[in-house]
Design a protein around this motif. Structure first.
Motif, PDB file in Angstrom:
ATOM      1  N   LYS A 206     -27.401 -24.426  47.540  1.00 26.69           N
ATOM      2  CA  LYS A 206     -28.085 -23.914  48.644  1.00 26.69           C
ATOM      3  C   LYS A 206     -29.373 -22.766  48.011  1.00 26.69           C
ATOM      4  N   THR A 207     -28.994 -22.058  47.285  1.00 25.61           N
ATOM      5  CA  THR A 207     -29.829 -20.996  46.955  1.00 25.61           C
ATOM      6  C   THR A 207     -30.242 -20.868  45.545  1.00 25.61           C
TER       7      THR A 207
ATOM      8  N   ASP B  97     -27.019 -23.629  61.321  1.00 27.87           N
ATOM      9  CA  ASP B  97     -25.602 -24.024  61.809  1.00 27.87           C
ATOM     10  C   ASP B  97     -25.471 -25.142  62.285  1.00 27.87           C
TER      11      ASP B  97
ATOM     12  N   GLU C 158     -26.563 -27.205  55.942  1.00 30.11           N
ATOM     13  CA  GLU C 158     -25.563 -26.318  57.022  1.00 30.11           C
ATOM     14  C   GLU C 158     -25.070 -25.052  56.214  1.00 30.11           C
ATOM     15  N   ARG C 159     -24.991 -24.056  56.845  1.00 31.35           N
ATOM     16  CA  ARG C 159     -24.346 -22.964  56.243  1.00 31.35           C
ATOM     17  C   ARG C 159     -22.682 -23.018  56.212  1.00 31.35           C
TER      18      ARG C 159
ATOM     19  N   GLU D   3     -22.702 -22.887  46.956  1.00 31.95           N
ATOM     20  CA  GLU D   3     -23.640 -21.847  47.070  1.00 31.95           C
ATOM     21  C   GLU D   3     -24.837 -22.094  46.045  1.00 31.95           C
TER      22      GLU D   3
END
Length: 169
Positions: free
Chosen positions: A31-32, A2, A168-169, A28
């Motif tokens: 990130k993944t 966060d 960060e999300r 996205e």
């Protein structure tokens, strides 16, 4: 992580970075998903805006503005976004000038060996392939274990190892 965790990491010496993406889906996937490094004029890798630890320029807001410039049309059908991240303080990093000098020395050595290699030999083919791969400074840096390099006197970095980052999300 966060935003509070990100701030704590940056305060602890992590290198704050921001990357503009043209589609939210790209954020996205960064990130993944699978990593697909870009190919820029300063080598292959993921281009980001960043600042050295302890530096106040550019601040977080300015890094975001710089990244937003590359994120596409905010009013478009698929607006872009900004990925905020930080690189571990122990990440292996260098600058483009130093990296290019080392790469050029190595290429010179390979070319000298290439001149001695017999025509149509396996060794000649191997040396030609090494020159092809190492001619891209990003690929050269990755092959030497670097996590990132800074483009000289700019707030632009080329990240090669996504695992050296928190996002960060």
């Amino acid at each position: 992580m966060d935003s509070d965790g990100m701030r704590e990491a940056v305060d602890a010496g992590w290198i704050e970075m921001s990357r503009g993406v043209r589609r939210l889906q790209d954020a996205e996937e960064f990130k993944t998903g699978s990593l697909f490094p870009g190919q820029g004029g300063n080598g292959s890798g993921t281009y980001v805006f960043g600042r050295e630890p302890g530096s106040s320029e550019p601040d977080s807001a300015r890094l975001r503005e710089m990244a937003e410039h590359w994120s596409g049309d905010p009013g478009g059908a698929d607006p872009g976004g900004v990925v905020r991240m930080a690189m571990h303080p122990d990440a292996l990093r260098t600058d483009l000038h130093s990296l290019t000098a080392r790469r050029d020395e190595e290429l010179e050595s390979i070319r000298a060996e290439l001149e001695q290699a017999p025509e149509k030999s396996a060794r000649r083919t191997e040396l030609e392939e090494r020159i092809n791969v190492l001619s891209d400074v990003g690929r050269y840096a990755a092959s030497r274990g670097y996590d990132a390099y800074r483009i000289n006197d700019m707030h632009v970095w080329v990240v090669l190892n996504r695992t050296a980052l928190i996002v960060e999300r």
